[in-house]
Scaffold this motif. Sequence first.
Motif, short mmCIF file in Angstrom:
data_model
loop_
_atom_site.label_atom_id
_atom_site.label_comp_id
_atom_site.label_asym_id
_atom_site.label_seq_id
_atom_site.Cartn_x
_atom_site.Cartn_y
_atom_site.Cartn_z
N UNK A 78 8.12 -8.80 6.24
CA UNK A 78 8.22 -9.56 4.99
C UNK A 78 7.99 -8.66 3.78
N UNK A 82 1.57 3.83 -4.91
CA UNK A 82 0.26 3.35 -4.44
C UNK A 82 -0.42 4.33 -3.48
N UNK A 83 0.30 4.71 -2.44
CA UNK A 83 -0.28 5.59 -1.44
C UNK A 83 -0.57 6.99 -2.00
N UNK A 107 7.03 -3.49 6.60
CA UNK A 107 6.76 -4.77 7.23
C UNK A 107 7.98 -5.69 7.15
N UNK A 146 4.19 2.37 7.09
CA UNK A 146 4.75 1.23 7.80
C UNK A 146 5.59 0.38 6.85
N UNK A 171 8.43 3.09 -0.59
CA UNK A 171 6.98 3.27 -0.61
C UNK A 171 6.52 4.04 0.63
N UNK A 185 5.96 -6.97 2.19
CA UNK A 185 4.60 -6.65 1.73
C UNK A 185 4.60 -5.78 0.48
N UNK A 186 5.49 -6.08 -0.46
CA UNK A 186 5.47 -5.39 -1.76
C UNK A 186 4.38 -6.05 -2.59
N UNK A 187 3.49 -5.23 -3.19
CA UNK A 187 2.36 -5.81 -3.94
C UNK A 187 2.88 -6.53 -5.18
N UNK A 188 2.63 -7.84 -5.30
CA UNK A 188 3.22 -8.60 -6.40
C UNK A 188 2.60 -8.28 -7.76
N UNK A 189 1.40 -7.71 -7.79
CA UNK A 189 0.74 -7.49 -9.08
C UNK A 189 1.03 -6.11 -9.64
#
Lengths: 282, 344
Positions: free
Chosen positions: B83, B98-99, B81, B79, B146, B85-89
């Motif tokens: 906004x 990640x996946x 999104x 999915x 991603x 939703x990129x992981x900031x850390x």
Amino acid sequence: MTEAGTQDAPPAPDRVRRSGRWVFVTGVGLLVAWVLVPIWLLLANALSAPAEVTAFPRSIIPSFDTASLEFFFGFRGVLDALWNSIQVASVTMIVAIGLGAPAGYALSRFDFPGKEAFRFLVIMTRAFPLPLLALPLAVMFIRTGLDDTILGLALVHATLALPFAVLITFSLFSGIPVELEEAAWTLGCTRLQAVIKVVLPLAAPGIAASAVFAFVISWNEVFAAAVLTIENRTLTAFLLQSLDVSPLHLKFAGGAALVIPALLFIFAVRKYLFAMWGIANR
Amino acid sequence: MAEIRIKGVAKDFGTFTALHDVDLTIADREFMVLLGASGCGKTTLLRIIAGLETATKGEVWIGDRRVDQLPPRERGIAMVFQNYAVFPHLTVFENIAFGLRMKRMPQAEVTRRVTRTAELMHIEQLLKRYSGQLSGGQRQRVAVARALAMEPEVILMDEPLSNLDALLRLEMRAELKGVLAGSNTTTIYVTHDQVEAMSLADRISVMNGGKIVQAAGPVEVYRNPAARFVGSFIGNPPMNFLSASPAGAGQWQVGGQVFAGPEAPAAEFAIRPEDLHPSDTGLPAEVRVVEPLGPHTLVTATVAGQPFRAVIDSTLVPRPGDVLHLAPMADRIRWFNPETQKAL
């Protein structure tokens, strides 16, 4: 009539502004003095030689003599009490965060019946005066064998620290967009994995701050510590007990030893505490 | 094979019904756009397909698996999104990986896939950066990369371009279309922007009030709206509607002119603003506002007291107060039932 009229006339705007400014500066000055003067006196006296503390008139500039502090730390029982304080505060910290952070997460992520009531009740726990609870607690602790133990006192301190832990972590988790978690779910995470891999790394500094705050609450707490411990006194309880019998410079040194770590800790985490008040005022 | 079948899906939020018994089939590798105004239920439907929301009733099938009881991670979807939703850390590389790491893919394969999708989205020089160091457009590219790196059967996109500025949106739109056409995924794309919908979709599902009003190809939706709402929602300026009074069997009088129409107890006349041309026998339109747009001119007028818009050649320069005679192209006239609002 005309005279009264002139007297009622509003003062010139720049005069109002000037006196308003004066009130503002005085108010700020008083508040700052309210906080800083006692701390300064404490520090100045703790860092003076024992003879100087009782001398009159005395200088408000410390002589940077460590004799008082050395005497204090050499005083029988002080180091044990200090160690007890650290142990109790550490256990308090672990219990408060271990229970508070999951509660904060639940409050920020789930809608459940009674959620608002729960948030209110969490704060309400602070409305009960500790002296009221201390006697029944002491009786219960003696029955269960928890009296005069590190764990027993830490449990009491944890109940004091828990509301703050819940509210701070609630505001922390609310600040992390839920889409980040949802993205993690779609990328193969379970709910728990998403919390561990995405939410916790982002909340870690705030959780550390809230842990430090729980530590300080326990570190500073004196009433429960004095009532519930006899042999294993924390530093606050120890100082309270020996207040009457100890010389003035010892009291100052003890006070400084208590206040300075707490001050430094709170200063380090102030950003997160402000965030908590912002949420609590909503 | 990732055909998506939605059977009788409904969603209630308390007393509010966000979706009413939606049925929809999306073919394998189809690009389906869910289009509608905010609050029409399009995002809710997407989130139900993703597993981020549970349907009150109904079934969702992806391929030959019923997925509505499965958590998002077991649905074979990715999915994007609104906004980002990129992981900031995490770095861009770790975001895209990640996946793949959740699937315990070997490092070599992770590196290969991340590099490939990053190149596809033109972000290979950003792999070491954190999301705080990226612009909105770059973050959106990371979010798409991603999703693509998962090589999912289905990609779900929730208004992915709406937070970008106009120029960037145009650029990303074309790029997304190219990239997704090259992948083997079924795509469901939610937007409220009809231009975006028209330009991207194989098929558009126009939604209104928690229902799918029409699901058809972009040109079909534009030319043959199944309901009055579709005509008024799609097209800028939207379709013109004029009341019609019966004038014999299959004949309707509209603005003083008689047109051949359907045999029905009542009907409403509709025509697109660009399907009109000046003619002495056309509908008399009293000009109110004239807006020259370069290649053509937009005229806002009234016909028999009803608002009416026309897009005419810019060589014609009417002035407010003039009466233009505009003849509709006979094969472009549409008729709607004023009761049911459906096409006749």
